[in-house]
Design a protein around this motif. Structure first.
Motif, short mmCIF file in Angstrom:
data_model
loop_
_atom_site.label_atom_id
_atom_site.label_comp_id
_atom_site.label_asym_id
_atom_site.label_seq_id
_atom_site.Cartn_x
_atom_site.Cartn_y
_atom_site.Cartn_z
N UNK A 96 0.83 -1.20 0.00
CA UNK A 96 0.00 0.00 0.00
C UNK A 96 0.86 1.26 0.00
N UNK A 97 1.95 1.24 0.77
CA UNK A 97 2.85 2.38 0.81
C UNK A 97 3.51 2.58 -0.56
N UNK A 98 3.91 1.47 -1.18
CA UNK A 98 4.52 1.56 -2.51
C UNK A 98 3.54 2.13 -3.53
N UNK A 99 2.29 1.71 -3.44
CA UNK A 99 1.27 2.24 -4.36
C UNK A 99 1.06 3.74 -4.14
N UNK A 100 1.13 4.17 -2.91
CA UNK A 100 0.99 5.60 -2.62
C UNK A 100 2.15 6.39 -3.20
N UNK A 154 3.97 5.54 -5.81
CA UNK A 154 3.79 5.55 -7.27
C UNK A 154 2.76 6.60 -7.67
N UNK A 155 1.66 6.68 -6.94
CA UNK A 155 0.63 7.67 -7.24
C UNK A 155 1.18 9.08 -7.09
N UNK A 156 1.97 9.31 -6.04
CA UNK A 156 2.58 10.62 -5.85
C UNK A 156 3.53 10.97 -6.99
N UNK A 157 4.33 10.01 -7.41
CA UNK A 157 5.27 10.25 -8.51
C UNK A 157 4.53 10.53 -9.81
N UNK A 158 3.46 9.79 -10.06
CA UNK A 158 2.68 10.02 -11.27
C UNK A 158 2.06 11.41 -11.26
N UNK A 218 3.12 14.00 -9.60
CA UNK A 218 4.19 14.98 -9.74
C UNK A 218 4.63 15.10 -11.19
N UNK A 219 4.75 13.98 -11.88
CA UNK A 219 5.16 14.02 -13.29
C UNK A 219 4.12 14.74 -14.13
N UNK A 220 2.85 14.50 -13.86
CA UNK A 220 1.78 15.17 -14.60
C UNK A 220 1.82 16.68 -14.35
N UNK A 221 2.07 17.07 -13.10
CA UNK A 221 2.12 18.49 -12.78
C UNK A 221 3.33 19.16 -13.42
#
Length: 65
Positions: free
Chosen positions: A33-37, A39-43, A45-48
């Motif tokens: 779950x932490x890893x998924x979080x 990944x979501x943060x990195x995605x 950030x990349x979109x922003x």
């Protein structure tokens, strides 16, 4: 050592192993779950970052051209 004592020790060892496996499973689940979080943060950030870059930047570039 009596048979009942051996049975009790075997039972205790079995329970300890089961408890350890259950805790490991929970820890792995929490890590996933932490890893998924992350990944979501990195995605996000990349979109922003792509949203604030000037047009044409932040995209794949063919260096062989």
């Amino acid at each position: 050592m009596s048979d009942s004592m051996a049975i009790a020790q075997t039972f205790a060892a079995t329970q300890a192993t089961a408890t350890q496996q259950a805790l490991q499973t929970i820890m792995l689940s929490q890590q996933a779950q932490a890893d998924q979080s992350v990944v979501a943060l990195l995605q996000q950030s990349a979109e922003q970052m792509q949203a604030v870059l000037p047009a044409g930047q932040g995209q794949a570039v063919d260096i062989t051209a």
